[in-house]
Scaffold this active site. Structure first.
Site, PDB file in Angstrom:
ATOM      1  N   LYS A  64       0.838  -1.202   0.000  1.00 35.33           N
ATOM      2  CA  LYS A  64       0.000   0.000   0.000  1.00 35.33           C
ATOM      3  C   LYS A  64       0.874   1.253   0.000  1.00 35.33           C
ATOM      4  CE  LYS A  64      -3.105  -0.813   3.116  1.00 35.33           C
ATOM      5  NZ  LYS A  64      -3.284  -0.590   4.545  1.00 35.33           N
ATOM      6  N   GLU A 122      21.331   4.067   6.003  1.00 41.28           N
ATOM      7  CA  GLU A 122      20.351   3.424   5.113  1.00 41.28           C
ATOM      8  C   GLU A 122      19.012   4.166   5.105  1.00 41.28           C
ATOM      9  OE1 GLU A 122      21.207   2.360   8.064  1.00 41.28           O
ATOM     10  OE2 GLU A 122      19.634   1.219   9.092  1.00 41.28           O
ATOM     11  N   ASP A 131       3.422  -7.457 -10.204  1.00 41.67           N
ATOM     12  CA  ASP A 131       4.861  -7.364  -9.897  1.00 41.67           C
ATOM     13  C   ASP A 131       5.633  -6.708 -11.050  1.00 41.67           C
ATOM     14  OD1 ASP A 131       4.317  -8.670  -7.586  1.00 41.67           O
ATOM     15  OD2 ASP A 131       5.157 -10.614  -8.188  1.00 41.67           O
ATOM     16  N   THR A 140     -11.205 -13.809  -8.546  1.00 43.32           N
ATOM     17  CA  THR A 140     -11.744 -12.523  -8.067  1.00 43.32           C
ATOM     18  C   THR A 140     -12.565 -12.679  -6.792  1.00 43.32           C
ATOM     19  OG1 THR A 140     -13.749 -12.735  -9.366  1.00 43.32           O
ATOM     20  CG2 THR A 140     -11.899 -11.617 -10.416  1.00 43.32           C
ATOM     21  N   HIS A 155      22.492   5.546  11.042  1.00 42.10           N
ATOM     22  CA  HIS A 155      21.791   4.622  10.136  1.00 42.10           C
ATOM     23  C   HIS A 155      21.700   5.267   8.760  1.00 42.10           C
ATOM     24  CE1 HIS A 155      20.327   1.505  12.912  1.00 42.10           C
ATOM     25  NE2 HIS A 155      20.293   2.464  13.811  1.00 42.10           N
ATOM     26  N   ARG A 199      21.028   3.757  22.113  1.00 40.40           N
ATOM     27  CA  ARG A 199      21.207   4.212  23.489  1.00 40.40           C
ATOM     28  C   ARG A 199      22.680   4.202  23.896  1.00 40.40           C
ATOM     29  NH1 ARG A 199      16.523   4.810  26.155  1.00 40.40           N
ATOM     30  NH2 ARG A 199      15.153   3.365  25.104  1.00 40.40           N
ATOM     31  N   CYS A 224      25.452   1.024  13.234  1.00 41.49           N
ATOM     32  CA  CYS A 224      24.970   1.195  14.606  1.00 41.49           C
ATOM     33  C   CYS A 224      25.484   0.052  15.485  1.00 41.49           C
ATOM     34  CB  CYS A 224      23.457   1.342  14.621  1.00 41.49           C
ATOM     35  SG  CYS A 224      22.894   2.223  16.084  1.00 41.49           S
ATOM     36  N   LYS A 241     -14.932  -8.801 -14.573  1.00 46.81           N
ATOM     37  CA  LYS A 241     -15.589  -9.434 -13.431  1.00 46.81           C
ATOM     38  C   LYS A 241     -15.502  -8.529 -12.190  1.00 46.81           C
ATOM     39  CE  LYS A 241     -15.788 -14.373 -12.608  1.00 46.81           C
ATOM     40  NZ  LYS A 241     -14.955 -15.566 -12.495  1.00 46.81           N
TER      41      LYS A 241
HETATM   42  N1  GLN Z   1      21.502  -1.713  20.789  1.00 48.24           N
HETATM   43  C1  GLN Z   1      22.402  -0.674  20.431  1.00 48.24           C
HETATM   44  C2  GLN Z   1      22.116   0.617  21.168  1.00 48.24           C
HETATM   45  O1  GLN Z   1      21.069   0.796  21.700  1.00 48.24           O
HETATM   46  C3  GLN Z   1      22.399  -0.452  18.929  1.00 48.24           C
HETATM   47  C4  GLN Z   1      21.140   0.105  18.414  1.00 48.24           C
HETATM   48  C5  GLN Z   1      20.996   0.014  16.930  1.00 48.24           C
HETATM   49  O2  GLN Z   1      21.698  -0.752  16.281  1.00 48.24           O
HETATM   50  N2  GLN Z   1      20.084   0.765  16.359  1.00 48.24           N
HETATM   51  O3  GLN Z   1      22.953   1.482  21.216  1.00 48.24           O
END
Ligand code: GLN
Length: 539
Positions: free
Chosen positions: A24, A516, A245, A193, A514, A470, A388, A228
């Site tokens: 979606k 990505e 696809d 359908t 991150h 964290r 990370c 249909k």
């Molecule tokens: N667990 C790790 C942290 O809290 C890495 C977190 C993550 O990869 N997004 O720092």
């Protein structure tokens, strides 16, 4: 009193019939793009019926990846799809969850906002929803707001959202789009359908008659199937759209355009027909061309703990494809469950890959397997990209095996480790709440070393990427690790936190961010592009 906002905006509401997970988000994104290439200002907005305030406390194993925005919002993975298609940064106010909605309602009730009334789903909650979407439409000065209703029609969770949209259609111009699935029984080879017919009974019960029907299927929807479907759904044949696809999902807007969906939508919305921008259309074609035209094949491993649910790494998988496309490479991902690599015999699984990625993750399971994979990559000079958690473990591996700090660890996995290479910042130690308390959102990073993989990738000294974690690299080990050959190539601009680390002997980089999450067609995450380029050179 309920104050009715007047808006100029038109609305498109996209509903899932039958089941979820059909794409979606890709349909919603394509609709926004189709409006955008005509010069209309449109944005997506997502309703999610769950009672979590946001996605931050959800398990990616169940729900798919938690996507993070620049503004620190932890949102549904659909926002990754939106941003990759639309190529604009989204904001957290475009995500309305059941949790946010109910907290708003109850806060208002406590303040006396409904004095004398018994607060009800209809009209109070539905009015809140209507007001909310109108507020967004007005605040962002949109021509069209495209609303995705999470889940499927018939779910209890999203029923009040759907009812609110029915009511909205009595006040404003609203077009409804339903997305269904048309299966083909292999043995008979016939497109069925009936599931859609049955799903439409639920849709019609809501009082909504969809204007368009998008049909997901493996193969192109046949004319007699459309006939249909039209008969049973009351939708004109021309408004039934094939969503079968495609070789690349980024081709979808063009595929829908071919079916004249754009012009039909504009007409239905009573918008003025506008010329399609050739340059915007060409840019979509160009992006798709690069993905499909990629020549060289490269296989890389993603070693993670959530590999059984591919959605848990959606942005990683996309970034690999997009990074590959940018260097004319077709990539194949070998997904490896990290727990398997705890047995070093299974490191053979890495024999046929040209690079290794360890993505983000939380919790103890599978950690030692990831560390084994990193050792393997470092010792065999196989390109490594740590994201990370993957960066934190790259630091732990280096401490253990190069600096010889036995059993070095992150305090996330061993709070009593003698060598705490990764640990909690003081600001995190007293954190009692789990929701929205990590280091989140866009953070600047200063690339300290011009002769580094990081600089080679970004070609800039200050970059910005999104964070969600964290734990942090422990500054007490900076000197020792550097002395042993680790390159700290990126830090926060105030130099307080380590952002990127590298090996010097071979291609290996870990980033606390991150990247990505910001990768887009034609604008791949620089580190992914550099990584794939390095993988191409692996013997
Ligand atoms: N667990 C790790 C942290 O809290 C890495 C977190 C993550 O990869 N997004 O720092």
């Amino acid at each position: 009193m309920f104050i009715k906002i007047i808006v100029q905006t038109k609305f498109v509401v996209v509903l899932g019939a039958l089941m979820s997970g059909m794409g979606k988000g890709a349909v919603v994104s394509s609709i926004v793009q189709i409006l955008d290439i005509r010069g209309y200002k449109a944005l997506p907005l997502k309703f999610d019926g769950y009672l979590n305030y946001d996605c931050g406390t959800m398990n990616p194993y169940r729900h798919g990846e938690v996507f993070v925005l620049d503004d620190k919002s932890e949102v549904d993975m659909d926002f990754g799809t939106y941003e990759r298609f639309i190529k604009k940064d989204m904001t957290g106010d475009l995500s309305l969850t059941g949790g946010k909605l109910f907290s708003k309602l109850i806060e208002k009730e406590r303040k006396g906002g409904y004095l004398g009334k018994d607060v009800q789903i209809i009209p109070h909650l539905t009015d809140e929803i209507i007001n909310y979407v109108k507020g967004i439409a007005k605040g962002k000065k949109l021509d069209v707001l495209v609303i995705e209703v999470g889940g499927t029609v018939g779910d209890i969770e999203n029923s009040y959202f759907i009812e609110a949209m029915r009511q909205l259609s009595l006040q404003e111009k609203v077009i409804f789009v339903a997305l269904t699935y048309v299966p083909t029984m292999a043995a008979v080879g016939e497109q069925k359908t009936k599931p859609t017919q049955i799903a439409f009974r639920s849709i019609m019960n809501t009082g909504i008659n969809p204007d368009f029907l998008f049909c997901r299927s493996e193969n192109e929807i046949l004319d007699n199937t459309i006939e249909k479907l039209s008969l049973f759904t009351n939708i004109k044949k021309d408004y039934i759209i094939d969503d079968s696809d495609q070789q690349s999902i980024y081709y979808l807007p063009l595929h829908f355009e071919k079916q004249n969906f754009g012009n039909n939508l504009i007409n239905k919305l009573n918008l003025e027909e506008k010329k399609v921008s050739k340059s915007k259309l060409d840019s979509i074609k160009n992006d798709v061309g690069k993905i499909l035209g990629a020549k060289e094949n490269v296989k890389i491993a993603v070693v993670g703990k959530y590999v059984e649910l591919k959605d848990a790494y959606a942005s990683i998988a996309e970034s690999v494809i997009l990074g590959g496309a940018a260097c004319n490479t077709k990539t194949e991902i070998k997904w490896i469950e990290s727990e398997k690599l705890e047995n070093i015999k299974n490191l053979d699984l890495l024999k046929d890959v040209k690079g290794v990625i360890v993505p983000g993750g939380f919790g103890n399971r599978g950690i030692e397997g990831m560390i084994n994979a990193i050792t393997y990559a470092r010792e065999n000079k196989i390109p490594y990209l740590g994201i990370c958690l993957g960066m934190q473990l790259m630091a732990v591996e280096f401490a253990r095996n190069v600096c010889k700090l036995k059993n070095a660890n992150s305090t996330e996995f061993n709070p009593n480790a003698k060598y705490k290479i990764v640990h909690l910042m003081t600001s995190q130690k007293n954190q009692r709440y789990k929701g929205a308390t990590m280091r989140l959102g866009a953070w600047d990073c200063k690339i300290t070393e011009n002769n580094s993989i990081a600089y080679g990738a970004y070609r800039k000294n200050v970059i910005s990427e999104r964070h969600r974690h964290r734990y942090e690299f422990n500054n007490n080990y900076r000197k020792l690790m550097e002395k042993n050959g680790l390159l700290i190539s990126g830090t926060t601009p105030d130099n307080m936190l380590v952002e990127m680390i590298e090996w010097k002997e071979s291609f290996g980089i870990g980033t606390q961010a991150h990247p990505e999450l910001k990768s887009k067609p034609g604008m791949p995450a620089p580190l992914f592009k550099s990584f794939i380029n390095a993988c191409k050179k692996t013997k």
